[in-house]
Scaffold this active site. Structure first.
Site, short mmCIF file in Angstrom:
data_model
loop_
_atom_site.label_atom_id
_atom_site.label_comp_id
_atom_site.label_asym_id
_atom_site.label_seq_id
_atom_site.Cartn_x
_atom_site.Cartn_y
_atom_site.Cartn_z
N LYS A 74 0.80 -1.23 0.00
CA LYS A 74 0.00 0.00 0.00
C LYS A 74 0.83 1.28 0.00
O LYS A 74 0.44 2.27 -0.59
CB LYS A 74 -0.87 0.04 1.27
CG LYS A 74 -2.14 -0.78 1.20
CD LYS A 74 -2.89 -0.60 2.51
CE LYS A 74 -4.32 -1.06 2.41
NZ LYS A 74 -5.09 -0.81 3.62
N ASP A 110 -10.17 3.15 2.11
CA ASP A 110 -10.41 2.73 3.52
C ASP A 110 -11.17 3.83 4.28
O ASP A 110 -12.15 3.56 4.96
CB ASP A 110 -9.08 2.44 4.22
CG ASP A 110 -8.51 1.09 3.81
OD1 ASP A 110 -9.29 0.20 3.44
OD2 ASP A 110 -7.27 0.94 3.85
N GLY A 136 -1.76 4.03 12.94
CA GLY A 136 -1.35 3.13 11.86
C GLY A 136 -2.11 3.42 10.58
O GLY A 136 -2.69 4.50 10.41
N VAL A 235 -12.82 0.16 14.16
CA VAL A 235 -12.49 -0.31 12.81
C VAL A 235 -12.33 -1.83 12.77
O VAL A 235 -12.32 -2.42 11.70
CB VAL A 235 -11.23 0.38 12.23
CG1 VAL A 235 -11.42 1.88 12.12
CG2 VAL A 235 -10.00 0.03 13.01
N GLY A 258 -16.27 -2.60 12.49
CA GLY A 258 -15.58 -2.28 11.25
C GLY A 258 -16.07 -3.03 10.02
O GLY A 258 -15.49 -2.87 8.94
P1 NAD Z 1 -1.12 -0.90 11.95
O1 NAD Z 1 -0.21 -2.01 12.33
O2 NAD Z 1 -0.80 -0.01 10.82
O3 NAD Z 1 -1.34 0.05 13.27
C1 NAD Z 1 -1.56 -0.48 14.54
C2 NAD Z 1 -2.07 0.61 15.48
O4 NAD Z 1 -2.44 0.01 16.71
C3 NAD Z 1 -1.02 1.68 15.83
O5 NAD Z 1 -1.67 2.94 15.95
C4 NAD Z 1 -0.51 1.24 17.19
O6 NAD Z 1 -0.03 2.33 17.97
C5 NAD Z 1 -1.80 0.71 17.78
N1 NAD Z 1 -1.59 -0.22 18.88
C6 NAD Z 1 -1.11 -1.49 18.83
N2 NAD Z 1 -1.08 -2.03 20.04
C7 NAD Z 1 -1.56 -1.09 20.91
C8 NAD Z 1 -1.79 -1.04 22.30
N3 NAD Z 1 -1.52 -2.10 23.08
N4 NAD Z 1 -2.31 0.09 22.83
C9 NAD Z 1 -2.60 1.15 22.06
N5 NAD Z 1 -2.40 1.17 20.72
C10 NAD Z 1 -1.89 0.06 20.17
O7 NAD Z 1 -2.52 -1.59 11.77
P2 NAD Z 1 -3.75 -1.08 10.88
O8 NAD Z 1 -3.60 -1.60 9.50
O9 NAD Z 1 -3.93 0.37 11.09
O10 NAD Z 1 -4.94 -1.90 11.54
C11 NAD Z 1 -5.47 -1.54 12.81
C12 NAD Z 1 -6.79 -2.26 12.97
O11 NAD Z 1 -7.69 -1.82 11.95
C13 NAD Z 1 -6.70 -3.78 12.82
O12 NAD Z 1 -7.48 -4.36 13.83
C14 NAD Z 1 -7.32 -4.04 11.46
O13 NAD Z 1 -7.99 -5.28 11.40
C15 NAD Z 1 -8.32 -2.93 11.37
N6 NAD Z 1 -8.64 -2.56 9.97
C16 NAD Z 1 -9.94 -2.57 9.61
C17 NAD Z 1 -10.29 -2.22 8.32
C18 NAD Z 1 -11.75 -2.27 7.91
O14 NAD Z 1 -12.03 -2.21 6.72
N7 NAD Z 1 -12.67 -2.37 8.86
C19 NAD Z 1 -9.31 -1.84 7.40
C20 NAD Z 1 -7.98 -1.81 7.81
C21 NAD Z 1 -7.65 -2.19 9.10
#
Ligand code: NAD
Length: 295
Positions: A74, A110, A136, A235, A258
């Site tokens: 991405k 997204d 993230g 999400v 989400g």
């Molecule tokens: P990423 O790895 O890019 O980011 C992870 C995020 O979680 C960061 O902000 C990190 O600081 C935070 N984090 C992790 N552990 C933590 C903790 N213990 N306390 C506080 N913050 C914490 O991941 P991403 O791609 O942004 O995905 C995040 C979530 O979003 C996932 O659960 C993923 O399944 C979900 N997601 C959903 C959709 C959708 O279409 N619904 C799309 C993308 C991602």
């Protein structure tokens, strides 16, 4: 499973990511193409960063209609495209490529999917204040699109980890490029989080806290963080109801998971690639999706 009748006319849309075999995305897209009556198939391809340039050349050479893009591609695929949408540019990530007669345009759906899933449930944060936790990929997309779509004020919280600088950059980008006023706060300051949530219309968890391996966990200490007028969204789509959403629902809040974001990002991607919009109610029924809870 009934199979699409593949002929010499059938066109191809891909999904390029690694790993990807677990993805629901091809099933969602193929169901949508069937409903739209278009002669297209969607296939997942295991493509990692080393193979991406060749894969995009292949997309051009094979005249594929487009491709979905997921991790690790991405944030790097823009290098091989002809144009990138303003939202994808601000997010620094592309999840959709639309092929317009050989001219490849990168988009990020997204955030669009998240905002459309709110609208689908009569939730409209335009002109209002929101609080969003996360730094993230998902958080950035949700934050940027919400700001582009008219949120007035945004409080962004993130914990002190390797993603934290993304949140600081997002705040800067929002303040420089949109009419939204964004402010960064450390997630460690829970008194501040409570205060910002209490003055917000909408609260969103855009971190992985609540899904495996952090399933059952939340950084919200107790239900007093959830005034019942606050709309609370996550999400995360698996589990359907995270520990955070459950606490908020029990406190009387309207909550949303989400699954809607996931569905509407696909619907938006299909519209960008094909110029046709599939009926979301049909897709929800077909995929067994329901994502809003009110006690
Ligand atoms: P990423 O790895 O890019 O980011 C992870 C995020 O979680 C960061 O902000 C990190 O600081 C935070 N984090 C992790 N552990 C933590 C903790 N213990 N306390 C506080 N913050 C914490 O991941 P991403 O791609 O942004 O995905 C995040 C979530 O979003 C996932 O659960 C993923 O399944 C979900 N997601 C959903 C959709 C959708 O279409 N619904 C799309 C993308 C991602």
């Amino acid at each position: 499973m009934e199979r699409h009748q593949i002929t010499g006319h059938t066109e191809l849309i891909g999904l390029m990511a690694y790993p990807i075999r677990h993805s629901q995305s091809p099933a969602t897209h193929n169901a949508a193409y069937e409903k739209l009556g278009v002669d297209i198939v969607n296939l997942a391809f295991e493509v990692n960063a080393d193979d991406l340039e060749d894969a995009i050349k292949g997309l051009r050479a094979l005249k594929m209609r487009g491709s979905n893009i997921s991790m690790p591609n991405k944030t790097i695929v823009h290098k091989y495209l002809d144009e990138v949408s303003p939202a994808a540019m601000l997010c620094g990530a592309v999840n959709t490529i639309a092929n317009r007669d050989g001219y490849l345009i990168g988009h990020n759906t997204d955030g669009i999917g998240y905002v459309q899933s709110l609208k689908d449930n009569s939730i409209d944060p335009a002109g209002k204040k929101v609080t969003i936790v996360g730094s993230g990929g998902a958080a950035t997309a949700v934050q940027i699109q919400s700001a582009l779509d008219g949120v007035r004020e945004m409080s962004i919280f993130a914990r002190d980890d390797s993603f934290r600088d993304n949140a600081l950059e997002t705040v800067d980008k929002i303040n420089k490029n949109t009419n939204c006023k964004a402010t960064f706060y450390p997630l460690e300051d829970l008194d501040c989080l409570k205060k910002e949530m209490a003055s917000s219309y909408l609260f969103t968890n855009a971190t992985g806290v609540g899904m495996k391996p952090l399933e059952g966990q939340t950084y919200i200490p107790d239900a007093s963080f959830f005034p019942k007028e606050l709309i609370v969204t996550d999400v995360i789509y698996s589990p359907h109801e995270t520990a955070m959403l459950k606490m908020a629902r029990k406190a009387g809040c309207k909550t949303m998971n989400g699954q809607g974001m996931m569905l509407f990002q696909a619907i938006a991607a299909i519209e960008l690639m094909l110029g046709q919009r599939v009926d979301s109610e049909y897709m929800k029924e077909k995929l067994g999706i329901s994502y809003v809870y009110e006690d």
